[in-house]
Design an enzyme around this catalytic site. Structure first.
Site, PDB file in Angstrom:
ATOM      1  N   LYS A 147       0.780  -1.318  -0.025  1.00  0.00           N
ATOM      2  CA  LYS A 147      -0.132  -0.208   0.069  1.00  0.00           C
ATOM      3  C   LYS A 147       0.954   1.186  -0.036  1.00  0.00           C
ATOM      4  O   LYS A 147       0.518   2.134  -0.701  1.00  0.00           O
ATOM      5  CB  LYS A 147      -0.980   0.125   1.233  1.00  0.00           C
ATOM      6  CG  LYS A 147      -2.065  -1.098   1.206  1.00  0.00           C
ATOM      7  CD  LYS A 147      -3.079  -0.780   0.343  1.00  0.00           C
ATOM      8  CE  LYS A 147      -4.146  -1.705   0.112  1.00  0.00           C
ATOM      9  NZ  LYS A 147      -5.055  -1.585  -0.975  1.00  0.00           N
ATOM     10  N   GLU A 154      -9.710   5.475   2.899  1.00  0.00           N
ATOM     11  CA  GLU A 154     -10.776   4.237   3.309  1.00  0.00           C
ATOM     12  C   GLU A 154      -9.506   3.308   3.891  1.00  0.00           C
ATOM     13  O   GLU A 154      -8.493   3.272   3.132  1.00  0.00           O
ATOM     14  CB  GLU A 154     -11.751   3.827   2.372  1.00  0.00           C
ATOM     15  CG  GLU A 154     -10.963   2.723   1.274  1.00  0.00           C
ATOM     16  CD  GLU A 154     -10.031   3.619   0.285  1.00  0.00           C
ATOM     17  OE1 GLU A 154     -10.023   4.500   0.227  1.00  0.00           O
ATOM     18  OE2 GLU A 154      -9.087   2.503  -0.278  1.00  0.00           O
ATOM     19  N   SER A 176       1.462  -9.440  -0.968  1.00  0.00           N
ATOM     20  CA  SER A 176       1.435  -8.050  -0.803  1.00  0.00           C
ATOM     21  C   SER A 176       1.454  -7.598   0.473  1.00  0.00           C
ATOM     22  O   SER A 176       1.864  -6.343   0.781  1.00  0.00           O
ATOM     23  CB  SER A 176      -0.224  -8.010  -1.195  1.00  0.00           C
ATOM     24  OG  SER A 176      -0.883  -8.807  -0.284  1.00  0.00           O
TER      25      SER A 176
END
Lengths: 402, 264
Positions: free
Chosen positions: A92, A114, A381
């Site tokens: 991210k 969010e 991830s």
């Protein structure tokens, strides 16, 4: 050849994409798109971005040869792209650094975001702290409960976390709440959207900022194996790490692209988040894409053990890649992902995020069917520390501080 | 083809109330619309609930939930309109989100609107850039696509206004629907800007709840749209709502007519 009408429209991926967003935000989207396109080609901006990625986020991330898994599965060679080793523990941060720089160039003072599992919220709170910006994060109330640690982490970083109590109180509701907040205060505020979803130019920005994953992986594999991978695999919720994993391989037809969706309790049950396999075309969250919805167009409640994947839609570029047959999308259940969580921990000594373990579970299935001279790159991830408590609970193990 | 919306604004300030269809049930919705129509509403706006109404505040979200609890579907709403049409020819428009219309099918939805005398559609998540996919069907059946203009529209006003038919929904302030005590300071300029490009009437909505505010807005624009304040009355009074809505409509009508007289 692309349809001319579609081509003239902004932010289209075949018949998907677009800007289906209230008028209040349209001017701002125009401003962001113009600024982004200016910055994208500006060497000073690229230098600024690279500097933060290398010196703050710990890039490049490792491309790690998972020898134990490879031997154990007995098929294709498995490489793991270790986004879990980035600062803040997930992919991210790549996108957040990029979008926060765009926000800074636009003179914004406040970032909103969010978050589902909390990784994007943590990354946004981190960059806000670094850049001295205000930060507010919207998170479904259910997710604040299953990811308490990340809530506290965001607060430690100085962000205000809002528990969203509307709708099903998960990621989609957090996106609704963040869009509403943005529509009410747009002048000094930038919405850092964490997934490859939303109205143009967000899917494009997320694609570009996450493409660092596949750009690095391609070079790293070339150095180690002097070849392209045969397959790249990544988990897909909205699809940000997957689009980053695919990006630099889309134009290499020999590379198979596989996105792994969260099937929850099974693709054929109602408790699933397997959007591409089970969904239909619709318009929601600013984009035309694939959604889990009923016949009247009401968006379904979705389910997955993973707070980062239980989203009823998917990024428009993924919908287009699936539609064109360029990428395949498969479902992995809760049970399979939990098994993979334990498997990669014991086999490779890596605690991976339950989201990423959906991709690992697929690798466990597919690698043995491939030959030993084939290569898979699977993106991890994020790291799984945040999931340890909930996996223990899932397994019926009680941990003292829970 | 021109719909019956624009003439409503002739020599008269328009009152455009909003209710969520099927809130709290089928029959009350029919009676609510009739009460509004019989007490001075010029156009009634019916909301078709969507699971994720990103432009709406808590009052309308709650109304949507009540409507869902009572089993609302687009077809049931068409039945509500058919029932209203037995007793009233008040101009009607729908407010909904694009996915509802998309899933129904653009052609089928617009055709149904024409058959039932629904004159226009307000779709908050369909900005100017995305209207082309629906516009051919709206044109084919004579349905106005009522665009929204907001205090942030800026240079976009020209293209929005030039494409507008029916009327233009002017959003009074940033954010979501819900009652407010103050509005954007530049509404006068916003409407002056719109009038540079079109003579399509304007109606201001978002936040209006008192007759005084309606009066004030009608000084600036050609009409006032009132949603959350009315939906609030439906929430409070349930099946008894029609008489309260009738009373409220009368007060707003009087305020708007006073404004019209002042203007003369």
């Amino acid at each position: 050849m692309k349809n001319m009408v579609e081509k003239e429209k902004l932010g289209r991926y075949g018949k998907f994409g677009g800007q289906y967003i209230p008028e209040t935000l349209m001017n701002e989207l125009e401003i962001i798109a113009a600024e982004y396109h200016k910055l994208k080609d500006d060497p000073a901006f690229q230098k600024e971005l690279k500097d933060l990625l290398v010196n703050y986020a710990n890039r490049p991330s490792l491309l790690y040869y998972a020898e134990n898994m490879t031997k154990d599965l007995g098929g294709a060679k498995i490489y793991l792209k270790r986004e879990d080793l980035n600062h803040t523990g997930a992919h991210k941060i790549n996108n957040v650094i990029g979008q926060a720089l765009v926000a800074k160039h636009l003179g914004k003072k406040r970032l909103i975001a969010e978050t589902g599992a909390g990784q994007h919220g943590v990354a946004t709170a981190t960059i806000a702290a670094l850049m001295g910006l205000e930060c507010e994060v919207f998170m479904g109330k259910e997710d604040t409960e299953r990811q308490k640690l990340n809530v506290y982490r965001m607060e430690l970083l100085g962000a205000k976390v809002h528990a969203v109590t509307s709708g099903s109180m998960v990621l989609k509701d957090a996106v609704n709440a963040t869009m509403q907040e943005w529509a009410s205060r747009v002048d000094d505020t930038f919405y850092i959207l964490g997934s490859a979803v939303g109205p143009y130019p967000f899917p494009e920005m997320v694609h570009d900022f996450q493409s660092v994953i596949s750009k690095e992986a391609k070079v790293q594999l070339q150095a180690q194996e002097h070849t392209l991978p045969d397959m790249v695999v990544a988990c897909v919720g909205g699809g940000s790490n997957a689009i980053g994993t695919f990006a630099d391989f889309i134009d290499d037809p020999s590379v198979q692209l596989v996105g792994v969706e969260a099937a929850g309790k099974g693709v054929d049950t109602d408790e699933t988040a397997a959007t591409i396999e089970r969904g239909s075309i619709g318009v929601f969250h600013g984009m035309k894409s694939m959604f889990l919805q009923d016949k009247n167009g009401q968006i379904d409640k979705v389910y997955s053990i993973s707070a980062g994947l239980d989203y009823p839609g998917v990024g428009p570029e993924h919908a287009a890649l699936a539609d064109a047959g360029r990428a395949q999308y498969v479902g992995i259940t809760d049970d399979e992902s939990v098994q993979a969580f334990e498997y990669i921990a014991k086999t490779e000594g890596i605690i991976a995020a339950v989201e990423s373990c959906h991709a690992i579970a697929y690798v466990e299935k597919i690698a043995p069917t491939m030959s030993k001279d084939q290569i898979i790159i699977c993106t991890l991830s994020g790291r799984g520390d945040k999931d340890v408590a909930s996996i223990a609970k899932y397994k019926g193990v009680s941990i003292d501080d829970e | 083809m021109m719909s019956n919306l624009k003439p409503v604004f002739n020599n008269h300030k328009a009152f455009i109330p909003f209710v969520v269809a099927n809130d709290p049930d089928f029959d009350t919705t029919v009676q609510n619309v009739l009460a509004l129509a019989n007490n001075g509403a010029d156009i009634v706006e019916l909301g078709i609930p969507f699971s994720d109404p990103v432009a709406d505040g808590p009052v309308i979200q709650d109304a949507d939930l009540r409507a869902f609890a009572a089993g609302v579907t687009p077809d049931k709403i068409f039945d509500i309109v058919a029932e209203i049409r037995k007793q009233s020819d008040v101009p009607l428009i729908f407010l909904t989100y694009l996915n509802i219309v998309f899933k129904y099918g653009y052609d089928a939805f617009c055709k149904k609107c024409q058959a039932l005398g629904v004159s226009g559609l307000v779709i908050p998540d369909m900005p100017y850039e995305e209207r082309d996919e629906l516009a051919p069907f709206a044109d084919k059946y004579g349905i106005d696509l009522v665009p929204l203009v907001t205090p942030t529209s800026g240079h976009r006003i020209e293209k929005i206004a030039k494409a507008a038919t029916g009327f233009i929904y002017v959003v009074s302030s940033l954010g979501i629907t819900g009652t407010r005590d103050s509005f954007s300071q530049n509404l006068n300029e916003l409407i002056a800007d719109i009038r540079k490009y079109t003579d399509v009437p304007t109606a201001i909505g978002f936040g209006i709840h008192t007759p005084e505010q309606a009066y004030e807005m009608a000084e600036i624009a050609d009409g006032a749209i009132i949603g959350s304040a009315i939906v609030d009355l439906v929430a409070k009074h349930g099946q008894d709502a029609p008489k309260y809505l009738g009373q409220y409509a009368k007060e707003i009508r009087t305020a708007l007519d006073n404004q019209a007289q002042q203007a003369v």
